[in-house]
Design a protein around this motif. Structure first.
Motif, PDB file in Angstrom:
ATOM      1  N   LYS A  70      15.996 -31.773 -29.565  1.00 58.03           N
ATOM      2  CA  LYS A  70      15.037 -32.371 -30.314  1.00 58.03           C
ATOM      3  C   LYS A  70      15.711 -32.386 -31.757  1.00 58.03           C
ATOM      4  O   LYS A  70      16.396 -31.319 -32.079  1.00 58.03           O
ATOM      5  N   ILE A  71      15.786 -33.456 -32.635  1.00 55.27           N
ATOM      6  CA  ILE A  71      16.435 -33.596 -33.601  1.00 55.27           C
ATOM      7  C   ILE A  71      15.215 -33.932 -34.908  1.00 55.27           C
ATOM      8  O   ILE A  71      14.519 -34.986 -34.559  1.00 55.27           O
ATOM      9  N   TYR A  72      15.239 -33.336 -35.983  1.00 54.58           N
ATOM     10  CA  TYR A  72      14.323 -33.791 -37.157  1.00 54.58           C
ATOM     11  C   TYR A  72      15.041 -35.001 -37.857  1.00 54.58           C
ATOM     12  O   TYR A  72      16.090 -34.872 -38.480  1.00 54.58           O
ATOM     13  N   THR A 124      11.826 -40.908 -29.547  1.00 56.84           N
ATOM     14  CA  THR A 124      12.573 -41.192 -30.669  1.00 56.84           C
ATOM     15  C   THR A 124      13.460 -40.255 -31.102  1.00 56.84           C
ATOM     16  O   THR A 124      14.402 -40.621 -31.876  1.00 56.84           O
ATOM     17  N   ASP A 125      12.969 -39.040 -31.056  1.00 57.59           N
ATOM     18  CA  ASP A 125      13.627 -37.720 -31.746  1.00 57.59           C
ATOM     19  C   ASP A 125      14.303 -36.829 -30.842  1.00 57.59           C
ATOM     20  O   ASP A 125      14.437 -35.596 -31.256  1.00 57.59           O
ATOM     21  N   LYS A 126      14.354 -37.347 -29.580  1.00 55.96           N
ATOM     22  CA  LYS A 126      14.928 -36.461 -28.592  1.00 55.96           C
ATOM     23  C   LYS A 126      16.263 -36.948 -27.770  1.00 55.96           C
ATOM     24  O   LYS A 126      16.026 -38.181 -27.804  1.00 55.96           O
ATOM     25  N   PHE A 127      17.253 -36.278 -27.279  1.00 58.11           N
ATOM     26  CA  PHE A 127      18.321 -36.732 -26.659  1.00 58.11           C
ATOM     27  C   PHE A 127      18.968 -35.514 -25.716  1.00 58.11           C
ATOM     28  O   PHE A 127      18.576 -34.702 -25.879  1.00 58.11           O
ATOM     29  N   LYS A 128      19.810 -36.251 -24.777  1.00 58.47           N
ATOM     30  CA  LYS A 128      20.278 -35.478 -23.796  1.00 58.47           C
ATOM     31  C   LYS A 128      21.799 -35.026 -24.087  1.00 58.47           C
ATOM     32  O   LYS A 128      22.658 -36.111 -24.309  1.00 58.47           O
ATOM     33  N   VAL A 129      22.202 -33.877 -24.025  1.00 60.95           N
ATOM     34  CA  VAL A 129      23.934 -33.761 -24.021  1.00 60.95           C
ATOM     35  C   VAL A 129      24.193 -33.270 -22.730  1.00 60.95           C
ATOM     36  O   VAL A 129      23.652 -32.372 -22.020  1.00 60.95           O
TER      37      VAL A 129
END
Length: 285
Positions: A70-72, A124-129
């Motif tokens: 999760k990114i701010y 919208t504020d999360k991504f997968k690595v």
């Protein structure tokens, strides 16, 4: 009456010779070719299977890490896809090329075979690595290197500094309120010790409770300041216990089927060439 052999005879208009060809192909004829050239078919099949087996058991094992983060978001950006993708910015949707991997994973770049960032549907504020490496033990450190690199980019760092500045301002205000409460509590203690009556509306219990609340808020803010991260893991990353590559079963299956089909093709091509040579020899006599 014209028999079958006569129907299958083609007379050349440009020469004085004839070529006979059987137009009917049946499964039995195909089976005879396979049986006739079974040694070639079996040899090619075994060679392809052997090569696939050797590769599967000698290739370096690849392990995979998958993490949801999760990114701010920086001010003015609402989704992960809108994050800048300039020369010095990593966070882009898709695979990370070899050149950038060498920059991001400075310590273990040679071990990384794949690094990818992908969106999470509906978020919208999360991504997968996803990171794949030859060294399973270094995968947690590799993920931390990626996170550190992202946090150091200009836009992300600017957002971090702004949020930290806001937290510091809250801490300053809470500390000032804490000092005032401490002053009031000391005044209460002095009056109690001097047996002076407290003025109306000056409730020591409320003052004490307010002091406790302020101290708790101060602790919470300081804890947030110390542990604040722009990018946070939603859960413990998944690291494959066993290699995900090479996929031994799949490689050997594909090699076996492909080798068998290729071998059968070679057998039919060989049969065709042999038949053409025999016809040429017959015509020359």
């Amino acid at each position: 009456m014209v028999n079958k052999e006569e129907r299958n005879t083609v007379t050349s208009q440009s020469g004085n010779y004839q070529i006979t060809q059987d137009d009917e192909i049946n499964l039995y004829d195909l089976w005879k070719v396979i049986v006739k050239r079974k040694k070639i078919i079996i040899t090619i099949f075994l060679i392809s299977l052997l090569c696939a087996t050797v590769y599967s058991f000698t290739a370096s094992p690849i392990f995979r890490l998958e993490a949801y983060l999760k990114i701010y978001m920086p001010l003015g950006i609402t989704t992960v896809r809108e994050l800048p993708t300039g020369k010095d910015v990593l966070l882009m949707i898709g695979k990370i090329d070899r050149e950038k991997r060498a920059i991001i994973f400075s310590k273990n770049a040679n071990e990384i075979t794949k690094a990818e960032i992908s969106e999470i549907r509906g978020a919208t504020d999360k991504f997968k690595v996803t990171i794949e490496s030859r060294n399973r033990e270094n995968l947690p450190a590799d993920m931390q290197e990626m996170i550190t690199y992202i946090e150091k980019t200009r836009e992300i760092k600017s957002s971090y500094e702004k949020i930290i500045s806001e937290i510091d301002a809250r801490i300053k205000n809470v500390k000032e309120a804490d000092k005032k409460n401490d002053f009031h509590i000391r005044e209460i203690e002095k009056r109690l010790n001097s047996t002076k009556l407290l003025p109306v509306g000056f409730n020591p219990v409320e003052i004490n409770q307010r002091s406790i609340d302020v101290k708790m808020e101060k602790y919470r803010c300081e804890h947030e300041r110390k542990n604040y991260k722009l990018i946070q893991s939603l859960d413990d990353p998944f690291i494959s216990k066993y290699p995900v590559k090479p996929a031994k079963a799949m490689i050997m299956t594909i090699a076996g089927i492909g080798g068998l089909l290729f071998a059968i093709l070679v057998a039919f091509v060989g049969e065709y060439v042999e038949g053409m040579n025999k016809k040429k020899q017959g015509q020359s006599l």
